[in-house]
Design a protein around this motif. Structure first.
Motif, PDB file in Angstrom:
ATOM      1  N   ARG A 201       0.821  -1.217   0.000  1.00  0.00           N
ATOM      2  CA  ARG A 201       0.000   0.000   0.000  1.00  0.00           C
ATOM      3  C   ARG A 201       0.857   1.271   0.000  1.00  0.00           C
ATOM      4  N   ARG A 202       2.175   1.101   0.105  1.00  0.00           N
ATOM      5  CA  ARG A 202       3.056   2.264   0.094  1.00  0.00           C
ATOM      6  C   ARG A 202       3.311   2.754  -1.336  1.00  0.00           C
ATOM      7  N   SER A 203       3.501   4.060  -1.446  1.00  0.00           N
ATOM      8  CA  SER A 203       3.872   4.645  -2.734  1.00  0.00           C
ATOM      9  C   SER A 203       5.286   4.217  -3.097  1.00  0.00           C
ATOM     10  N   LYS A 204       5.500   3.924  -4.365  1.00  0.00           N
ATOM     11  CA  LYS A 204       6.823   3.478  -4.816  1.00  0.00           C
ATOM     12  C   LYS A 204       7.739   4.652  -5.156  1.00  0.00           C
ATOM     13  N   ASP A 205       7.160   5.790  -5.535  1.00  0.00           N
ATOM     14  CA  ASP A 205       7.992   6.908  -5.976  1.00  0.00           C
ATOM     15  C   ASP A 205       7.939   8.117  -5.049  1.00  0.00           C
ATOM     16  N   ARG A 206       7.149   8.055  -3.988  1.00  0.00           N
ATOM     17  CA  ARG A 206       7.064   9.147  -3.023  1.00  0.00           C
ATOM     18  C   ARG A 206       7.262   8.595  -1.607  1.00  0.00           C
ATOM     19  N   ILE A 207       7.870   9.383  -0.743  1.00  0.00           N
ATOM     20  CA  ILE A 207       8.009   9.028   0.668  1.00  0.00           C
ATOM     21  C   ILE A 207       6.891   9.724   1.440  1.00  0.00           C
ATOM     22  N   LYS A 208       6.115   8.956   2.170  1.00  0.00           N
ATOM     23  CA  LYS A 208       4.983   9.494   2.915  1.00  0.00           C
ATOM     24  C   LYS A 208       5.321   9.574   4.409  1.00  0.00           C
ATOM     25  N   VAL A 209       5.187  10.770   4.960  1.00  0.00           N
ATOM     26  CA  VAL A 209       5.349  10.987   6.396  1.00  0.00           C
ATOM     27  C   VAL A 209       3.954  11.115   7.000  1.00  0.00           C
ATOM     28  N   VAL A 210       3.632  10.246   7.946  1.00  0.00           N
ATOM     29  CA  VAL A 210       2.280  10.179   8.517  1.00  0.00           C
ATOM     30  C   VAL A 210       2.261  10.830   9.895  1.00  0.00           C
ATOM     31  N   VAL A 211       1.230  11.632  10.134  1.00  0.00           N
ATOM     32  CA  VAL A 211       0.959  12.205  11.457  1.00  0.00           C
ATOM     33  C   VAL A 211      -0.480  11.848  11.808  1.00  0.00           C
ATOM     34  N   VAL A 212      -0.667  11.077  12.878  1.00  0.00           N
ATOM     35  CA  VAL A 212      -2.017  10.759  13.366  1.00  0.00           C
ATOM     36  C   VAL A 212      -2.064  11.159  14.828  1.00  0.00           C
ATOM     37  N   PHE A 286       6.730   7.832  10.555  1.00  0.00           N
ATOM     38  CA  PHE A 286       5.689   8.372  11.441  1.00  0.00           C
ATOM     39  C   PHE A 286       6.302   9.491  12.264  1.00  0.00           C
ATOM     40  N   LEU A 287       5.624  10.626  12.327  1.00  0.00           N
ATOM     41  CA  LEU A 287       6.132  11.802  13.030  1.00  0.00           C
ATOM     42  C   LEU A 287       5.261  12.114  14.241  1.00  0.00           C
ATOM     43  N   ASN A 288       5.887  12.147  15.427  1.00  0.00           N
ATOM     44  CA  ASN A 288       5.202  12.514  16.666  1.00  0.00           C
ATOM     45  C   ASN A 288       5.900  13.740  17.262  1.00  0.00           C
ATOM     46  N   CYS A 289       5.153  14.832  17.412  1.00  0.00           N
ATOM     47  CA  CYS A 289       5.720  16.107  17.870  1.00  0.00           C
ATOM     48  C   CYS A 289       5.291  16.473  19.286  1.00  0.00           C
ATOM     49  N   LEU A 308       9.205   3.793  10.368  1.00  0.00           N
ATOM     50  CA  LEU A 308      10.292   4.327  11.185  1.00  0.00           C
ATOM     51  C   LEU A 308       9.751   5.559  11.901  1.00  0.00           C
ATOM     52  N   VAL A 309       9.902   5.611  13.209  1.00  0.00           N
ATOM     53  CA  VAL A 309       9.307   6.673  14.021  1.00  0.00           C
ATOM     54  C   VAL A 309      10.309   7.794  14.246  1.00  0.00           C
ATOM     55  N   VAL A 310       9.833   9.029  14.060  1.00  0.00           N
ATOM     56  CA  VAL A 310      10.576  10.219  14.464  1.00  0.00           C
ATOM     57  C   VAL A 310       9.746  10.894  15.546  1.00  0.00           C
ATOM     58  N   SER A 311      10.334  11.094  16.718  1.00  0.00           N
ATOM     59  CA  SER A 311       9.541  11.611  17.839  1.00  0.00           C
ATOM     60  C   SER A 311      10.369  12.544  18.707  1.00  0.00           C
ATOM     61  N   THR A 312       9.672  13.422  19.407  1.00  0.00           N
ATOM     62  CA  THR A 312      10.314  14.215  20.443  1.00  0.00           C
ATOM     63  C   THR A 312      10.707  13.290  21.599  1.00  0.00           C
ATOM     64  N   ASN A 313      11.797  13.622  22.261  1.00  0.00           N
ATOM     65  CA  ASN A 313      12.299  12.767  23.349  1.00  0.00           C
ATOM     66  C   ASN A 313      11.791  13.245  24.703  1.00  0.00           C
ATOM     67  N   VAL A 314      10.478  13.412  24.809  1.00  0.00           N
ATOM     68  CA  VAL A 314       9.881  13.958  26.027  1.00  0.00           C
ATOM     69  C   VAL A 314       9.271  12.845  26.881  1.00  0.00           C
ATOM     70  N   GLY A 315       9.185  13.093  28.196  1.00  0.00           N
ATOM     71  CA  GLY A 315       8.479  12.190  29.101  1.00  0.00           C
ATOM     72  C   GLY A 315       8.952  10.750  28.999  1.00  0.00           C
ATOM     73  N   ALA A 336      15.535  20.477  15.110  1.00  0.00           N
ATOM     74  CA  ALA A 336      15.915  19.104  15.454  1.00  0.00           C
ATOM     75  C   ALA A 336      14.990  18.091  14.796  1.00  0.00           C
ATOM     76  N   LEU A 337      13.705  18.374  14.783  1.00  0.00           N
ATOM     77  CA  LEU A 337      12.746  17.443  14.184  1.00  0.00           C
ATOM     78  C   LEU A 337      12.881  17.395  12.663  1.00  0.00           C
ATOM     79  N   VAL A 338      13.203  18.530  12.039  1.00  0.00           N
ATOM     80  CA  VAL A 338      13.449  18.532  10.593  1.00  0.00           C
ATOM     81  C   VAL A 338      14.636  17.632  10.267  1.00  0.00           C
ATOM     82  N   GLU A 339      15.711  17.744  11.053  1.00  0.00           N
ATOM     83  CA  GLU A 339      16.878  16.883  10.829  1.00  0.00           C
ATOM     84  C   GLU A 339      16.513  15.416  11.072  1.00  0.00           C
ATOM     85  N   GLY A 340      15.663  15.159  12.066  1.00  0.00           N
ATOM     86  CA  GLY A 340      15.217  13.795  12.330  1.00  0.00           C
ATOM     87  C   GLY A 340      14.435  13.212  11.168  1.00  0.00           C
ATOM     88  N   VAL A 341      13.534  14.011  10.595  1.00  0.00           N
ATOM     89  CA  VAL A 341      12.745  13.554   9.444  1.00  0.00           C
ATOM     90  C   VAL A 341      13.661  13.300   8.250  1.00  0.00           C
TER      91      VAL A 341
END
Length: 454
Positions: A201-212, A286-289, A308-315, A336-341
């Motif tokens: 179900r993933r796109s072959k030519d685009r990278i999708k970053v998901v935020v839920v 997956f991006l968690n802010c 692959l999860v990119v997240s803030t290192n809180v709590g 920092a989060l831009v560099e993580g993504v």
């Protein structure tokens, strides 16, 4: 390894989960109560849920399990919380507890009025109480100071507390001045069978970053407003999928209009929990802010779907997933989060050894996190508190007065008012006049089997 079946004698408990927050409202607390209840029922315990009415949803409802839910006819005041009175809800909650033969009261979430009041009611009725804390709170703002003082009062007679992470445990002990020996850590879990990867179900030519996420301040949406245009500028092969709703949705939409990113950002609106997996399966990252988080089930669900999860290192977030294999943790700021993504995209689009293998990630989450384990460890807490003798009035009064100073005096006065009210209610509605309802399923003390691998 050989498979052995052993018989374990464990007391069956009758438990009431009490919280303002439950279905049809959806969130981490609600899903925790639902999942824990389902697995406790499978272990042979009796579980009911007591919450307030939601719209036309009032009275008794039966959900799969079978799980009986009491939607009490109480109007919520704000944010689905009822008006705190410490007296008005007692007659109804007492009636339910007696009718169902409840032996243990399990309250959830610090901001739930019903949960806080139920702990006071439980000790007055001679029932052991357990409280699960799901969130981290501040010490230096007015709302946090007030809430912490309320917790110190209502939890002073608590038998045991459960926290979803060690960061949450430290936070609760400091906020509520609890005895550390009574505070247990039982991490959340995820039903991995509902969050399976589907690379097709993933796109072959685009990278999708998901935020839920709920699009509110605490979830770091203001950071997301700065991250999306910067990533879109630096990484033309990346698109964003944003699922969720909240009062910060407008800020995101205005940013997309201003930066002309309509073809790069897809808004899904509120996503029912049963559809979250299908959204995650479309993504690579997956991006968690979040600005504060005691555990964050969302990153577990994403990892279970192979992202692959990119997240803030809180709590408690650093306790959830191994880093950097399954998660890239960043300071809670835009740069920092831009560099993580960027680092996550580089790993995922290369498809090399450092890219996350969706199947292996899913199997790892399935091994690490299980609701059966959560239910088993929670039942062990129930076993301990069930063996403790009920507190006398003088013991409860001493607990309330232990707050010291004016707060101790006010808390002691509050307890005496509650005690008088309880006596009046018992005279008005004696226990003998309350019918005990039959259980939905046979409930008996018996041994059950469990498998051990040796």
């Amino acid at each position: 390894a050989t498979q052995q079946t052993t018989t374990v004698s464990r007391k069956r408990h009758r438990i009431a989960m009490i919280c303002d927050f439950f279905y049809p409202r959806l969130g981490g607390v609600e899903m925790h109560i639902w999942s824990l209840s389902q697995h406790l029922i499978r272990m042979g315990h009796k579980v009911i849920v007591i919450t307030h009415g939601y719209g036309n949803r009032k009275g008794v409802r039966y959900m799969p399990g079978p799980l009986k839910v009491y939607y009490c006819p109480i109007i919520p005041m704000t944010d689905q919380d009822i008006l705190p009175t410490v007296t008005a809800t007692f007659p109804l909650i007492r009636e339910i507890l007696i009718r169902e033969g409840i032996e243990i009261v399990h309250a959830h979430q610090a901001t739930s009025v019903m949960a806080n009041e139920s702990v006071i009611y439980a000790s007055a009725l001679g029932l052991p109480s357990v409280y699960t804390d799901h969130s981290l709170f501040q010490f230096d703002d007015l709302a946090g100071v007030i809430l912490n003082r309320v917790l110190q009062t209502t939890l002073s007679t608590l038998n045991a507390a459960i926290c979803v992470s060690y960061a949450c445990r430290d936070n609760l002990i400091l906020r509520a001045h609890l005895d550390p020996s009574r505070v247990n850590v039982i991490p959340n879990a995820v039903d991995a069978s509902k969050f399976t990867p589907d690379p097709s179900r993933r796109s072959k030519d685009r990278i999708k970053v998901v935020v839920v996420s709920r699009l509110v301040y605490r979830k770091g949406v203001d950071l997301l407003v700065g991250i999306i245009p910067e990533v879109a500028k630096q990484l033309p092969q990346v698109d964003f999928i944003v699922g969720g709703d909240g009062n910060k949705m407008l800020s995101l939409q205005e940013m997309v209009e201003r930066e002309q990113l309509q073809d790069r950002v897809e808004f899904l609106g509120s996503v029912p929990h049963v559809q979250v997996a299908s959204v995650l399966q479309r993504g690579h990252v997956f991006l968690n802010c979040s600005l504060t988080e005691s555990f964050c089930i969302a990153i577990l669900e994403a990892a279970s779907c192979g992202l692959l999860v990119v997240s803030t290192n809180v709590g408690g977030v650093p306790e959830v997933l191994p880093s950097p294999e399954m998660a890239i943790l960043c300071d809670p700021n835009v740069s920092a989060l831009v560099e993580g993504v960027k680092a996550a995209v580089k790993r995922q689009e290369g498809g090399g050894d450092d890219a996350v293998d969706p199947i292996q990630a899913h199997e790892r989450i399935e091994t690490m996190y299980s609701w059966h384990r959560v239910a088993k460890q929670t039942a062990e807490v129930y076993d301990r508190v069930a063996s403790e003798p009920p507190q006398t009035f003088s013991e409860r009064l001493a607990c309330f007065q232990s707050l010291g100073g004016i707060a101790g005096f006010v808390a002691g006065l509050l307890l005496m008012i509650v005690e008088v009210w309880i006596r009046i209610v018992i005279l008005w509605r004696p226990t003998s006049s309350i019918d005990v309802v039959p259980d939905l399923t046979p409930f008996e003390e018996k041994a059950y089997t469990k498998d051990k691998t040796s």
